[in-house]
Design an enzyme around this catalytic site. Structure first.
Site, PDB file in Angstrom:
ATOM      1  N   ASP A 218       0.865  -1.186   0.000  1.00  0.00           N
ATOM      2  CA  ASP A 218       0.000   0.000   0.000  1.00  0.00           C
ATOM      3  C   ASP A 218       0.900   1.234   0.000  1.00  0.00           C
ATOM      4  O   ASP A 218       2.078   1.160   0.380  1.00  0.00           O
ATOM      5  CB  ASP A 218      -0.948   0.019   1.204  1.00  0.00           C
ATOM      6  CG  ASP A 218      -0.224   0.100   2.543  1.00  0.00           C
ATOM      7  OD1 ASP A 218       0.853  -0.520   2.675  1.00  0.00           O
ATOM      8  OD2 ASP A 218      -0.725   0.785   3.459  1.00  0.00           O
TER       9      ASP A 218
ATOM     10  N   ASP B 232       8.886   3.396  -1.289  1.00  0.00           N
ATOM     11  CA  ASP B 232       8.118   3.041  -0.078  1.00  0.00           C
ATOM     12  C   ASP B 232       6.767   2.472  -0.490  1.00  0.00           C
ATOM     13  O   ASP B 232       5.837   3.212  -0.669  1.00  0.00           O
ATOM     14  CB  ASP B 232       7.947   4.284   0.805  1.00  0.00           C
ATOM     15  CG  ASP B 232       7.249   3.979   2.113  1.00  0.00           C
ATOM     16  OD1 ASP B 232       7.156   2.803   2.482  1.00  0.00           O
ATOM     17  OD2 ASP B 232       6.766   4.937   2.760  1.00  0.00           O
TER      18      ASP B 232
ATOM     19  N   GLU C 156       0.044  -1.035   5.785  1.00  0.00           N
ATOM     20  CA  GLU C 156       1.120  -0.529   6.653  1.00  0.00           C
ATOM     21  C   GLU C 156       0.961   0.953   6.920  1.00  0.00           C
ATOM     22  O   GLU C 156       1.220   1.435   8.018  1.00  0.00           O
ATOM     23  CB  GLU C 156       2.485  -0.808   6.012  1.00  0.00           C
ATOM     24  CG  GLU C 156       3.683  -0.581   6.935  1.00  0.00           C
ATOM     25  CD  GLU C 156       4.201   0.855   6.989  1.00  0.00           C
ATOM     26  OE1 GLU C 156       4.977   1.179   7.894  1.00  0.00           O
ATOM     27  OE2 GLU C 156       3.822   1.661   6.117  1.00  0.00           O
TER      28      GLU C 156
ATOM     29  N   ASP D 210      12.459  -6.224   7.780  1.00  0.00           N
ATOM     30  CA  ASP D 210      11.402  -5.352   7.270  1.00  0.00           C
ATOM     31  C   ASP D 210      12.058  -4.076   6.745  1.00  0.00           C
ATOM     32  O   ASP D 210      13.275  -3.903   6.845  1.00  0.00           O
ATOM     33  CB  ASP D 210      10.404  -5.043   8.402  1.00  0.00           C
ATOM     34  CG  ASP D 210       9.098  -4.428   7.893  1.00  0.00           C
ATOM     35  OD1 ASP D 210       8.878  -4.378   6.662  1.00  0.00           O
ATOM     36  OD2 ASP D 210       8.282  -3.996   8.740  1.00  0.00           O
TER      37      ASP D 210
END
Ligand SMILES: [Zn+2]
Length: 486
Positions: A120, A153, A187, A214
């Site tokens: 997302d 991102d 997220e 992560d």
């Protein structure tokens, strides 16, 4: 007088010897790993990232605004582009659209590893559209760069990992330990239906992972003061957070005869006290790790200070406190984000409300922060309520073999750069995994500098084609190194 002077000079000499001795003992903690010949990554990989960026998987706080069809379209894209990976791995969906893959390892005596990312993205505000040099969801590949929201991102993570897995499976590679891939769909809005559910699911199944990787730190260029060389930062912990609501309810009245204190007065005094009494700054364990790993690589001046960090803590703190970004590394920070009071020009406000956004250092807790603030405010009329909270993450030890393996994988792909543990200030999905693994790392395999750092959740987000290919190479190498016994 002469004797006093002697004592002073003597003490100075001792201090100097102490400082110099520390400097001499301050030896490099950098591993000596050779860069390996880069594997071939075809141009299909950047094209896949481009395709992924085109799909508007935007997270909004208001669930009604989320276009779930786009998320399904993204999953279909993965299914279409990575047939070998989908054929080999088991997969399941959690919270609707978060994907969890399981790639069975050969050895059941080894604990699994988990790679995480999220697909997302944050919205692009209409007002900023004109500032984008290329449209944010174009996925345009131009002049060796891939443009758009999610380029750094964090579709780069999802596509980078899937490319690496597809290549490895196609080449006949079989991991010794089981590899889990977790790709979150929410997220950017707290990961409650995604990563949180994955962590819960794995815990229920009794999965205890050797390590988790992560998003988080980057290969920084010119972002660590005093460092010329690139510094890869591995987040070995992350700050916690708590959102507190301060409520004041007092008697009202007419503005022509004001009481000594209205709700506004009481609340603003409380906020004033919080401002005047910041949480203490200090060298926490993860900051100390950073000093130990980066310090010896610095020029003499910085190196001397870092080598004597304990002795010179007040000096170091004074420097760190100057800039907001470094201040956040040395203390728990408090930011008032909302204040509301008053309704009418001539009516005394009976009610006032403020919201504080607090980011907590790893060695403190939601409870300790709550108690400290109560003490600072010291006013019964100010009621404190916790709106949301997340404890700081545990601190992963950089001496552990999993950290050493991660360090090695980075050097094998990116060559001679400095690598260091650090405290991640922002929150990542990995915060939910504390019960799943004791070794959680946060690292993204690409370069961050003064220019592209602004594109995070900002304008003109993009990544270089070659840089993205290095991301694929990194995940490829990491799986090879991480999926075998360490
Ligand atoms: Zn992210």
């Amino acid at each position: 007088m002469k004797r006093l002077l002697g004592i002073i000079l003597g003490s100075l000499a001792i201090a100097l010897v102490y400082i110099l001795a520390n400097l001499l003992l301050f030896s490099s903690k950098q591993s000596d790993i050779e860069k390996i010949a880069p594997i071939k990554v075809t141009n299909a990989a950047p094209q896949h990232l481009s395709d992924a960026i085109k799909i508007k998987t935007i997270s909004y706080d208001d669930p009604a605004m989320i276009d779930t069809a786009s998320f399904h379209q993204f999953i279909e894209l993965l299914y279409e582009k990575y047939p070998v990976a989908f054929g080999k791995m088991e997969y399941t969906f959690l919270g609707g659209m978060t994907m969890l893959f399981k790639w069975q390892g050969k050895r059941t005596d080894l604990k699994p590893m988990i790679l995480m990312s999220h697909y997302d993205v944050v919205p692009v505000p209409e007002a900023n559209l004109s500032e984008w040099k290329e449209p944010p969801f174009s996925g345009l590949i131009k002049n060796g760069e891939i443009w758009g929201r999610g380029a750094i991102d964090d579709k780069v993570g999802v596509i980078g990992i899937m490319e690496a897995v597809e290549m490895l499976i196609s080449s006949g590679f079989q991991p010794d330990r089981t590899v889990y891939l977790s790709f979150g769909h929410d997220e950017e809005i707290m990961g409650i239906n995604g990563a949180k559910q994955v962590a819960h699911y794995l815990k229920q199944k009794g999965v205890k992972a050797e390590f988790v990787l992560d998003e988080g730190g980057y290969i920084t260029q010119g972002l660590v003061p005093g460092m010329q060389k690139d510094v890869a930062l591995i987040g070995t912990t992350e700050k916690g957070f708590v959102t507190l609501e301060l409520n004041v309810d007092v008697e009202g009245g007419h503005a022509s005869m004001p009481k000594k204190e209205t709700a506004i007065d009481v609340l603003s005094k409380a906020i004033g006290k919080i401002n005047e009494n910041p949480f203490p700054s200090y060298i926490s364990k993860p900051l100390n790790d950073f000093i130990d790993y980066v310090g010896p690589e610095m020029p003499l001046g910085f190196r001397t200070v870092f080598a004597n960090a304990t002795l010179l803590e007040p000096v170091l703190m004074a420097v760190y406190e100057k800039a907001p970004s470094s201040n956040a590394l040395v203390r728990t920070t408090v930011a008032p984000t909302i204040i509301e009071a008053g309704e009418k020009n001539n009516v005394l406000p009976t009610y006032a409300r403020a919201v504080l956004n607090i980011r907590i250092l790893p060695e403190e807790s939601v409870n300790s922060v709550h108690e400290d603030l109560k003490e600072v405010i010291d006013d019964e009329r100010v009621k404190i309520k916790i709106l949301e909270k997340s404890e700081p993450a545990s601190i992963s030890n950089p001496d552990h073999p999993t950290y050493v393996m991660l360090d090695k994988s980075i050097k094998q792909v990116f060559g001679d750069i400095v690598i260091s543990p650090y405290i991640m200030i922002a929150a990542s999905d990995s915060r939910y995994f504390s019960k799943v693994s004791d070794h959680i790392y946060r690292f993204c395999p690409f370069k961050l500098n003064k220019q592209n750092i602004k594109s995070f959740h900002g304008i003109n987000e993009k990544i270089g084609v070659e840089e993205f290919k290095d991301c694929v190479r990194f995940y490829h190498q990491l799986i090879k190194n991480g999926a075998t016994e360490m």
